[in-house]
Design a protein around this motif. Structure first.
Motif, PDB file in Angstrom:
ATOM      1  N   ILE A  73      18.494  16.098   1.418  1.00 38.61           N
ATOM      2  CA  ILE A  73      17.426  14.598   1.202  1.00 38.61           C
ATOM      3  C   ILE A  73      16.190  14.730   0.862  1.00 38.61           C
ATOM      4  CG2 ILE A  73      17.270  12.874   2.851  1.00 38.61           C
ATOM      5  CD1 ILE A  73      19.945  13.527   4.344  1.00 38.61           C
ATOM      6  N   SER A  74      15.015  13.827   0.550  1.00 43.92           N
ATOM      7  CA  SER A  74      13.823  13.402   0.502  1.00 43.92           C
ATOM      8  C   SER A  74      13.545  12.345   0.532  1.00 43.92           C
ATOM      9  CB  SER A  74      13.544  13.886  -1.559  1.00 43.92           C
ATOM     10  OG  SER A  74      14.170  12.874  -2.151  1.00 43.92           O
ATOM     11  N   CYS A  75      11.991  11.911   0.800  1.00 42.74           N
ATOM     12  CA  CYS A  75      11.641  10.592   0.878  1.00 42.74           C
ATOM     13  C   CYS A  75      11.491   9.880  -0.540  1.00 42.74           C
ATOM     14  CB  CYS A  75       9.966  10.724   1.317  1.00 42.74           C
ATOM     15  SG  CYS A  75      10.775  11.134   3.112  1.00 42.74           S
ATOM     16  N   GLU A  76      11.325   8.333  -0.921  1.00 41.29           N
ATOM     17  CA  GLU A  76      10.843   8.383  -2.192  1.00 41.29           C
ATOM     18  C   GLU A  76      10.367   7.963  -2.448  1.00 41.29           C
ATOM     19  OE1 GLU A  76      12.532   3.799  -3.982  1.00 41.29           O
ATOM     20  OE2 GLU A  76      14.018   4.640  -3.172  1.00 41.29           O
ATOM     21  N   GLY A  77       9.587   7.800  -3.172  1.00 38.86           N
ATOM     22  CA  GLY A  77       8.502   7.856  -3.866  1.00 38.86           C
ATOM     23  C   GLY A  77       7.138   8.916  -3.121  1.00 38.86           C
ATOM     24  N   GLY A  78       7.665   9.637  -2.582  1.00 40.56           N
ATOM     25  CA  GLY A  78       7.078  11.474  -1.530  1.00 40.56           C
ATOM     26  C   GLY A  78       6.866  12.807  -2.776  1.00 40.56           C
ATOM     27  N   SER A  79       5.937  13.247  -2.873  1.00 40.60           N
ATOM     28  CA  SER A  79       5.261  14.027  -3.294  1.00 40.60           C
ATOM     29  C   SER A  79       6.118  14.933  -3.227  1.00 40.60           C
ATOM     30  CB  SER A  79       3.476  13.794  -3.375  1.00 40.60           C
ATOM     31  OG  SER A  79       3.673  14.580  -2.625  1.00 40.60           O
ATOM     32  N   VAL A  80       6.451  15.553  -2.631  1.00 39.94           N
ATOM     33  CA  VAL A  80       7.364  17.603  -2.105  1.00 39.94           C
ATOM     34  C   VAL A  80       7.880  17.699  -2.230  1.00 39.94           C
ATOM     35  CG1 VAL A  80       7.808  18.777   0.199  1.00 39.94           C
ATOM     36  CG2 VAL A  80       5.649  16.997   0.509  1.00 39.94           C
ATOM     37  N   GLN A  88       0.794  -1.218   0.219  1.00 39.06           N
ATOM     38  CA  GLN A  88      -0.112  -0.092  -0.163  1.00 39.06           C
ATOM     39  C   GLN A  88       1.191   1.207  -0.119  1.00 39.06           C
ATOM     40  OE1 GLN A  88      -3.496  -0.089   3.114  1.00 39.06           O
ATOM     41  NE2 GLN A  88      -3.161   2.308   3.094  1.00 39.06           N
ATOM     42  N   ALA A  89       0.510   2.658  -1.035  1.00 38.39           N
ATOM     43  CA  ALA A  89       1.133   3.383  -1.044  1.00 38.39           C
ATOM     44  C   ALA A  89       0.643   4.135   0.363  1.00 38.39           C
ATOM     45  CB  ALA A  89       0.607   4.499  -2.264  1.00 38.39           C
ATOM     46  N   TRP A  90       1.389   4.386   1.740  1.00 39.15           N
ATOM     47  CA  TRP A  90       1.225   4.813   2.694  1.00 39.15           C
ATOM     48  C   TRP A  90       1.221   6.003   2.636  1.00 39.15           C
ATOM     49  CZ3 TRP A  90      -1.121   1.748   5.727  1.00 39.15           C
ATOM     50  CH2 TRP A  90      -1.120   0.399   5.920  1.00 39.15           C
ATOM     51  N   ASP A  91       0.694   7.217   3.163  1.00 40.37           N
ATOM     52  CA  ASP A  91       0.521   9.088   3.350  1.00 40.37           C
ATOM     53  C   ASP A  91       1.467   9.049   4.122  1.00 40.37           C
ATOM     54  OD1 ASP A  91      -0.341   9.017  -0.015  1.00 40.37           O
ATOM     55  OD2 ASP A  91      -2.430   9.340   1.238  1.00 40.37           O
ATOM     56  N   THR A  92       1.484   8.685   5.305  1.00 41.98           N
ATOM     57  CA  THR A  92       2.317   9.142   6.302  1.00 41.98           C
ATOM     58  C   THR A  92       2.240   7.929   7.096  1.00 41.98           C
ATOM     59  OG1 THR A  92      -0.264   8.967   7.755  1.00 41.98           O
ATOM     60  CG2 THR A  92       0.701  11.068   6.592  1.00 41.98           C
ATOM     61  N   ARG A 118       6.703  16.555   4.741  1.00 41.39           N
ATOM     62  CA  ARG A 118       7.193  17.550   4.918  1.00 41.39           C
ATOM     63  C   ARG A 118       8.418  18.152   5.639  1.00 41.39           C
ATOM     64  NH1 ARG A 118       6.684  22.010   1.498  1.00 41.39           N
ATOM     65  NH2 ARG A 118       5.058  21.003   0.878  1.00 41.39           N
ATOM     66  N   LEU A 119       7.809  17.337   7.205  1.00 40.43           N
ATOM     67  CA  LEU A 119       9.398  17.527   8.076  1.00 40.43           C
ATOM     68  C   LEU A 119      10.088  17.593   7.635  1.00 40.43           C
ATOM     69  CD1 LEU A 119       8.996  18.229  11.066  1.00 40.43           C
ATOM     70  CD2 LEU A 119       9.319  15.972  11.007  1.00 40.43           C
ATOM     71  N   LEU A 120      10.925  16.803   7.081  1.00 37.44           N
ATOM     72  CA  LEU A 120      11.849  16.482   6.136  1.00 37.44           C
ATOM     73  C   LEU A 120      12.886  17.994   5.465  1.00 37.44           C
ATOM     74  CD1 LEU A 120      14.488  14.522   5.531  1.00 37.44           C
ATOM     75  CD2 LEU A 120      13.240  13.025   4.290  1.00 37.44           C
ATOM     76  N   PHE A 121      11.176  17.939   4.627  1.00 34.17           N
ATOM     77  CA  PHE A 121      11.179  18.814   3.824  1.00 34.17           C
ATOM     78  C   PHE A 121      11.812  20.815   4.174  1.00 34.17           C
ATOM     79  CE2 PHE A 121      10.465  22.431   0.896  1.00 34.17           C
ATOM     80  CZ  PHE A 121      10.897  21.729  -0.118  1.00 34.17           C
ATOM     81  N   GLU A 122      10.772  20.436   5.525  1.00 31.84           N
ATOM     82  CA  GLU A 122      11.450  21.705   6.356  1.00 31.84           C
ATOM     83  C   GLU A 122      12.349  22.311   7.685  1.00 31.84           C
ATOM     84  OE1 GLU A 122       9.566  23.969   5.739  1.00 31.84           O
ATOM     85  OE2 GLU A 122       8.304  23.786   3.756  1.00 31.84           O
TER      86      GLU A 122
END
Length: 325
Positions: free
Chosen positions: A151-158, A90-94, A137-141
């Protein structure tokens, strides 16, 4: 290998912009996020996870962010070869969405040191509750002071999809001592979903950007000395005993020639990673590869030894002044 990623059916050589999986080096990044929130009073490392995750199941004893960070929570590691298949379908969002599921399947009786990627997903849910933002979003900010999109999350949209994403490879079974081509020894493998474990093994970066992150940790850009000391200190078990002398909060600890070293390694499908730092000398070694189980630790140690020999005459007897004091 000199051909690591694929775009529009064209093979291209890796360069400084090629993005790799961080694997478990992601845990060290998540630890920095936790320290930044703690430094602003948004996260209490010794509070109950129930203070941050609504409707989290009842636990067998107290469960805190500190325990999750230091692998002393009783949350177990993978069972057998891996039970990740249940979560990556499943593509978990959080992280909050999957935390309760991980608790149900992973909580164990042992409250000694027990390395666990599952614990970091639950920790990610705590960080979401403390910050009011989803994890990506937390990682990005939170990493903005060190540079944008390090650094980003793989498969993330931010942060958007990397344009130069490394191809994942795996070693073929059997011995091929005189392979004529890389394809004789390695095969291309597909990407498994990692959004269920972004905090503990689902991030992406380039080798140079990961090094910039490490430098920002060492020089105080991302946190004050107090929180560095908190993160790089050995932890206590529930009974007061030392958990492990070589692990703090999200980082492995050690010394070499009397000099302090902090590090983390990682291995997963299509990835070997290693971040090794001497904070007091502000030396950072970052190694990322697109194949699992490569000798990145030995390589990192060798590179750092050369760096120490180079800078030691100039740093001996000198106290390094860092930001954030």
């Amino acid at each position: 290998k000199n051909r690591v990623f694929h775009k529009s059916s064209e093979w291209k050589a890796a360069d400084n912009d090629t993005t790799y999986r961080l694997a478990s080096v992601s845990k060290a990044v998540t630890a920095v996020l936790a320290m930044r929130l703690a430094g602003r009073g948004k996260l209490d490392l010794d509070a109950s996870v129930h203070d941050y995750i609504d409707d989290y199941p009842v636990t067998k004893g107290r469960l805190t962010p500190r325990m999750l960070l230091g692998h002393t929570s009783g949350i177990r590691h993978y069972k057998g070869r891996s039970n990740a298949g249940r979560y990556n379908k499943q593509a978990w969002d959080t992280c909050t969405d999957v935390a309760a599921l991980l608790h149900d399947t992973a909580f164990g009786r042992n409250r000694d040191y027990l390395y666990s990627p599952h614990a970091y997903t639950i920790l990610g849910a705590c960080l979401e509750g403390a910050s009011g933002m989803d994890f990506q979003r937390l990682l990005f900010e939170e990493l903005k002071p060190a540079g944008r999109n390090l650094i980003s999350c793989e498969g993330g949209s931010v942060a958007g999809k990397p344009t130069r994403l490394s191809q994942l490879w795996a070693r073929r079974s059997g011995k091929r001592r005189r392979a004529k081509h890389v394809s004789d020894m390695y095969k291309i493998v597909g990407r498994d979903r990692l959004n269920w474990k972004w905090p503990g093994g689902g991030m992406l970066s380039t080798a140079s950007k990961l090094a910039l992150f490490g430098a920002a940790v060492c020089d105080g850009t991302l946190m004050a000395d107090r929180w560095q000391d908190e993160m790089w200190s050995t932890q206590r078990l529930w009974n007061g005993n030392t958990a492990r002398s070589d692990y703090g909060l999200g980082w492995s600890l050690g010394t070499r020639g009397g000099l302090r070293i902090v590090a983390h390694r990682g291995f997963q499908t299509g990835a070997s990673s290693y971040l090794r730092m001497m904070p007091d000398q502000q030396i950072v070694v970052s190694i990322l590869c697109n194949t699992r189980d490569l000798p990145v630790i030995n390589l990192g140690r060798s590179i750092m030894a050369d760096a120490v020999d180079f800078v030691r005459p100039r740093t001996r007897g000198r106290t390094t002044k860092r930001k954030g004091k």
